[in-house]
Scaffold this motif. Structure first.
Motif, PDB file in Angstrom:
ATOM      1  N   HIS A   1       0.839  -1.192   0.000  1.00 39.40           N
ATOM      2  CA  HIS A   1       0.000   0.000   0.000  1.00 39.40           C
ATOM      3  C   HIS A   1       0.883   1.254   0.000  1.00 39.40           C
ATOM      4  N   PHE A   2       0.342   2.350  -0.553  1.00 35.16           N
ATOM      5  CA  PHE A   2       1.070   3.625  -0.638  1.00 35.16           C
ATOM      6  C   PHE A   2       2.448   3.399  -1.259  1.00 35.16           C
ATOM      7  N   SER A   3       2.456   2.664  -2.359  1.00 33.91           N
ATOM      8  CA  SER A   3       3.713   2.299  -2.998  1.00 33.91           C
ATOM      9  C   SER A   3       4.413   3.528  -3.569  1.00 33.91           C
TER      10      SER A   3
ATOM     11  N   PRO B   1       4.320   1.231   3.390  1.00 37.49           N
ATOM     12  CA  PRO B   1       4.247   0.888   4.811  1.00 37.49           C
ATOM     13  C   PRO B   1       3.506  -0.395   5.142  1.00 37.49           C
ATOM     14  N   ALA B   2       2.703  -0.930   4.231  1.00 36.80           N
ATOM     15  CA  ALA B   2       1.900  -2.117   4.555  1.00 36.80           C
ATOM     16  C   ALA B   2       1.727  -2.970   3.311  1.00 36.80           C
ATOM     17  N   GLY B   3       1.851  -4.287   3.473  1.00 35.21           N
ATOM     18  CA  GLY B   3       1.718  -5.198   2.348  1.00 35.21           C
ATOM     19  C   GLY B   3       0.281  -5.361   1.903  1.00 35.21           C
ATOM     20  N   ILE B   4       0.108  -5.727   0.635  1.00 32.70           N
ATOM     21  CA  ILE B   4      -1.218  -5.919   0.047  1.00 32.70           C
ATOM     22  C   ILE B   4      -1.672  -7.372   0.164  1.00 32.70           C
TER      23      ILE B   4
ATOM     24  N   VAL C   1      -1.212  12.855  10.054  1.00 34.45           N
ATOM     25  CA  VAL C   1      -1.607  12.250   8.791  1.00 34.45           C
ATOM     26  C   VAL C   1      -2.681  11.189   9.041  1.00 34.45           C
ATOM     27  N   ARG C   2      -3.474  10.899   8.014  1.00 32.30           N
ATOM     28  CA  ARG C   2      -4.577   9.948   8.119  1.00 32.30           C
ATOM     29  C   ARG C   2      -4.529   8.941   6.978  1.00 32.30           C
ATOM     30  N   PRO C   3      -3.706   7.874   7.112  1.00 31.78           N
ATOM     31  CA  PRO C   3      -3.689   6.843   6.059  1.00 31.78           C
ATOM     32  C   PRO C   3      -4.925   5.954   6.143  1.00 31.78           C
ATOM     33  N   ASN C   4      -5.385   5.537   4.993  1.00 32.79           N
ATOM     34  CA  ASN C   4      -6.584   4.709   4.931  1.00 32.79           C
ATOM     35  C   ASN C   4      -6.465   3.815   3.694  1.00 32.79           C
ATOM     36  N   TYR C   5      -6.749   2.527   3.844  1.00 30.68           N
ATOM     37  CA  TYR C   5      -6.649   1.663   2.669  1.00 30.68           C
ATOM     38  C   TYR C   5      -7.646   0.513   2.728  1.00 30.68           C
ATOM     39  N   TYR C   6      -7.942   0.004   1.534  1.00 30.93           N
ATOM     40  CA  TYR C   6      -8.714  -1.219   1.327  1.00 30.93           C
ATOM     41  C   TYR C   6      -7.892  -2.105   0.394  1.00 30.93           C
ATOM     42  N   ASP C   7      -8.093  -3.423   0.469  1.00 32.13           N
ATOM     43  CA  ASP C   7      -7.582  -4.279  -0.594  1.00 32.13           C
ATOM     44  C   ASP C   7      -8.499  -5.479  -0.774  1.00 32.13           C
TER      45      ASP C   7
ATOM     46  N   PHE D   1      -7.358 -18.197 -12.335  1.00 25.58           N
ATOM     47  CA  PHE D   1      -7.539 -16.742 -12.422  1.00 25.58           C
ATOM     48  C   PHE D   1      -7.190 -16.130 -11.068  1.00 25.58           C
ATOM     49  N   ILE D   2      -6.419 -15.044 -11.089  1.00 28.04           N
ATOM     50  CA  ILE D   2      -6.129 -14.330  -9.851  1.00 28.04           C
ATOM     51  C   ILE D   2      -6.434 -12.851 -10.030  1.00 28.04           C
ATOM     52  N   GLY D   3      -6.764 -12.202  -8.931  1.00 27.67           N
ATOM     53  CA  GLY D   3      -6.996 -10.759  -8.938  1.00 27.67           C
ATOM     54  C   GLY D   3      -6.611 -10.166  -7.590  1.00 27.67           C
ATOM     55  N   VAL D   4      -5.855  -9.083  -7.627  1.00 21.62           N
ATOM     56  CA  VAL D   4      -5.448  -8.362  -6.418  1.00 21.62           C
ATOM     57  C   VAL D   4      -5.612  -6.876  -6.689  1.00 21.62           C
ATOM     58  N   GLY D   5      -6.232  -6.154  -5.769  1.00 24.25           N
ATOM     59  CA  GLY D   5      -6.409  -4.720  -5.950  1.00 24.25           C
ATOM     60  C   GLY D   5      -6.348  -3.992  -4.625  1.00 24.25           C
TER      61      GLY D   5
END
Length: 813
Positions: free
Chosen positions: A197-199, A207-210, A295-301, A318-322
């Protein structure tokens, strides 16, 4: 309130389970590694009891039911094949465990003796050294890992996660003194450019893996002797293997960790089709607000895998990552110089990315075909205004709107016959890159009479870049001298349609050779040498001047030549020791035309690597020695110890070698785990890293430009002449699992940096403020001048303890 929520969830789960159930199931499949066909009549035996076993059916499938809950070793064997041992498999009453195993054929009777005690090794004929493997359970239970595979692999030799530019909060994956963008990542054979995340665009940090650890079966790290099928790798190839979804039942888990809440589900779609799916949501923005961090980091995956068996010879996957990432600002309650600096310097980030792809694996006579088609996208939007005032266009400091798309087709054929193993294949990629870049690098400064003392420097680039990449490889290997000597030869070439010399296949011809020699049943002597090439990042290739001319069209492929030798000792099937020395020599490394230094000598950040004119004239060296020890779980204990001593240095335009931003020189990591009775487990991790170098600030330039750039200006004539102090820290984790009727509940306490060690990071340049932090302090008591001439410079030490206690859980259902 948070404590009450944990208690509520815990007792709610207990109330849903009327009585304890002390048994679980195991399913899986066994295939021939050469042909990928299912193997019948394979014996799968549960150890240590030995009373539970199964024999695979005609398709290689097996199922063992009614296993008492606990942690086991599984031994897989068949006549004519090398036996395999799978360690640390946790059987619970929640989720049915599923794993897939590939077996290698035995070509000679002597080979049986040579490989008899080598279950712990991760090496192959093509990659006999500089390779490590971690299982899903080792990743899941890693103390301080926060279920983040990017952090967990930092326990392996030569691997660290930060260059000192951003403290301990990044997963840059720095391996053997090479930059983060020298690594490539594959998920079930699909290239995945972004795993955090935040690549940082043009790099791989964040800072955080997907990736969701619930999907993973294992991860394999190769830090040299790369398989010729992989392109663009200079420091490592990371292969993530996902398990297949259950074909027997619908099941899943809910996981709460230090930063996120995740839901994972799996199950059958049809008799031949199974799925895995997950969604994760961070709550870091709430945590940062409570801690009064500005700061306010926020993520979804999101992640999914669908496996369909077309017929016994063909499997379609089939694979999908987002991921969706947002990085914004909040109101601070208690102003400090550090928080105000963060507000003044950090940009807002809106980023999203995805990787989708399909692989077709088809068994052939004496081999198999792999065909992979994928598409990946990174959309990156970064903005920064003075005082974070987005309503005033004149305050715009940084504006990046960028999109990278990779459309990739890969095919490889793999065969084995009469002791020979060989493969060949090709890749074709269509790359699209759009970039709208604006940076106010230096603002115009005037004296009291209005005369210009410093002209404005504005960098702008607007690019629409579309080009093709092509590659081809071949490799072959065989064991000689009654299977004691293994030799593997490979060659690869890569081309592209954009750079001036990009279609010259001879320029990137990259031969490599590796040897392995069995000194005895427990000892291996290994060596490899190879040349590897990497095309510069799209952020470099796509940089233009004000007239739209591409300034880096003449950039060359970066070249790295590896020489590695080592010895491997396997006293038992579950124990492995390695000692390796390596030397990496770099050529054609990108050097900043603006600053005159190698890009490897700059620190990382959360923005972009590239977006500037470069000259590919730099050289580099990275060399060192590594020790690695691994004990797989056989009874109650497992552990990993790694230690590295190395040097990393690169040249700038002046040709002088300077320590790289990754030159920490000493790395030690120790991870221990112990299984206690009644489903308790305790883990401890310790890590040590030497101090990394950094560049001092140019006081005059920093003073003049701080108010319009929000940061200091480095004195690159003294690049990396200063060095931070060393760092050490330790994490501890305690797990307790309860098994119920159809569910299980794992409650854990994880304390990162439990003894409060201080992590040193690069200092920050700012101006001193008044006591109440409402204005800048000045030498004459008057308002601060635009050029900062009456300011009081201040260096923020930027050191802090990373202690973070977490109570989390995994509920399997």
């Amino acid at each position: 309130m948070q404590k009450n929520l944990y208690l509520f969830l815990f007792f709610a789960i207990i109330s849903l389970t009327s009585y304890a159930q002390s048994k679980g199931n195991l399913t899986g499949s066994v295939t021939d590694r050469t042909t990928s066909l299912g193997l019948a009549d394979v014996n799968i035996v549960v150890s240590p009891s030995g009373s539970f076993s199964a024999i695979s059916d005609s398709l290689g499938r097996f199922k063992i039911e009614g296993i008492p809950v606990g942690t086991y070793t599984f031994r897989i064997s068949r006549l004519g094949y090398k036996s395999e041992t799978v360690y640390n498999i946790v059987i619970s009453s929640g989720n049915e465990q599923t794993f897939n195993v590939e077996l290698d054929r035995i070509d000679t009777l002597n080979e049986v003796k040579i490989v008899a005690a080598r279950s712990a090794t991760a090496a192959t004929l093509a990659t006999p050294l500089s390779v490590q493997r971690l299982t899903a359970e080792e990743i899941r239970s890693n103390p301080g890992g926060n279920f983040d595979v990017s952090r967990v692999i930092q326990a392996l030799p030569g691997v660290t996660g930060t260059d000192g530019s951003s403290g301990s909060f990044r997963n840059d994956i720095i391996i053997r003194g090479g930059a983060p963008n020298e690594n490539v990542f594959y998920l079930d054979g699909i290239e995945m450019p972004v795993i955090n995340h935040f690549s940082t665009q043009g790099s791989s940090g964040g800072p955080a893996g997907i990736l969701n650890v619930s999907f993973l079966q294992d991860v394999k790290l190769s830090s040299s002797a790369f398989d010729a099928r992989y392109d663009n790798a200079l420091s490592s190839v990371l292969q993530f293997t996902q398990k297949n979804g259950s074909t027997d039942r619908y099941q899943g888990n809910v996981r709460l960790s230090a930063s996120e809440l995740a839901l994972t589900t799996e199950g059958p779609i049809s008799p031949k089709t199974a799925f895995l799916a997950s969604v994760r949501r961070s709550y870091l923005q709430l945590l940062f607000s409570l801690l009064d961090i500005p700061v306010r980091p926020n993520y979804y995956d999101f992640q999914t895998k669908i496996t369909h068996k077309l017929n016994p010879k063909t499997t379609l996957t089939f694979i999908g990552v987002g991921a969706i990432d947002e990085f914004k600002f909040g109101t601070i309650k208690n102003a400090t110089p550090e928080k105000l600096y963060s507000l003044a310097n950090s940009p807002s980030i809106n980023q999203y990315n995805y990787t989708i792809g399909a692989t077709l694996k088809r068994s052939l006579r004496n081999g198999f075909l792999n065909l992979a088609l994928s598409r990946d996208l990174l959309n990156n939007r970064i903005e920064k205004y003075d005082d974070n005032d987005q309503n005033d266009p004149s305050k715009l400091r940084l504006d990046i709107g960028s999109r990278e798309i990779g459309n990739r087709l890969r095919a490889d054929f793999n065969f084995s016959k009469d002791g020979w193993q060989w493969s060949y294949g090709a890749t074709a990629q269509y790359i699209q890159f759009n970039n709208d870049y604006y940076q106010r690098y230096r603002a115009q400064l005037n004296d009291e009479n209005g005369n210009v003392t410093q002209p404005a420097q504005i960098f702008q680039s607007k690019a629409t870049l579309n080009y093709f990449k092509f590659g081809a490889f071949a490799q072959a290997g065989k064991r000689f001298l009654d299977s004691r000597l293994g030799v593997n030869l490979g060659v690869r070439t890569d081309m592209n349609s954009f750079t001036s010399d990009g279609m010259n296949a001879g320029r990137t011809l990259s031969p490599r050779i590796s040897f392995t020699y069995a000194l005895a049943e427990q000892w291996n002597l290994n060596a490899s040498a190879g040349i590897y090439y990497k095309l510069p990042e799209n952020t470099i290739l796509g940089f233009t001047d004000a007239n739209g001319n591409y300034l880096n069209k003449s950039a060359l492929y970066t070249r790295s030549t590896h020489y590695v030798a080592g010895v491997e000792f396997l006293p038992r099937a579950s124990t492995r020791f390695t000692l390796e020395v390596y030397n990496k020599q770099y050529r054609n490394y990108p050097v900043s035309v603006r600053d005159g230094i190698s890009l490897a000598n700059e620190g990382g950040d959360y923005n972009v690597v590239g977006n500037e004119a470069v000259a590919t004239v730099g050289s580099g060296q990275a060399y060192g020695i590594e020790f690695f020890a691994q004990q797989k779980l056989t009874s109650r204990f497992f552990g990993v110890l790694s230690a590295s001593v190395f040097r990393s240095k690169f040249t700038g335009l002046n040709g002088k070698y300077v320590p790289s931003a990754f030159d920490s020189r000493r790395l030690v990591s120790l991870t221990l785990g112990y299984k206690l009775p009644k489903n308790y487990e305790i883990g401890l991790k310790f890590r040590y890293a030497g101090g990394v170098p950094y560049t001092p600030f140019d006081d005059a330039a920093s003073r003049a430009n701080y108010l319009t750039t929000g940061a200091g200006v480095y004195n690159y004539s003294q690049a990396n002449t200063l060095r931070l102090g060393p760092f050490n820290s330790s994490d501890i984790r305690i797990d307790k699992r309860w098994n119920f009727r159809k569910t299980s509940f794992d409650l854990y306490i994880d304390v990162t940096d439990w003894y409060g060690a201080i992590f040193p990071a690069y200092p920050d340049y700012t101006f001193a403020r008044t006591t109440d932090n409402t204005a800048f302090l000045t030498t004459d008591g008057k308002p601060i001048r635009q050029d900062g001439s009456n300011a009081v410079p201040l260096l923020l030490k930027n050191t802090s303890a990373g202690t973070l206690p977490t109570i989390g859980f995994i509920w399997e259902f």
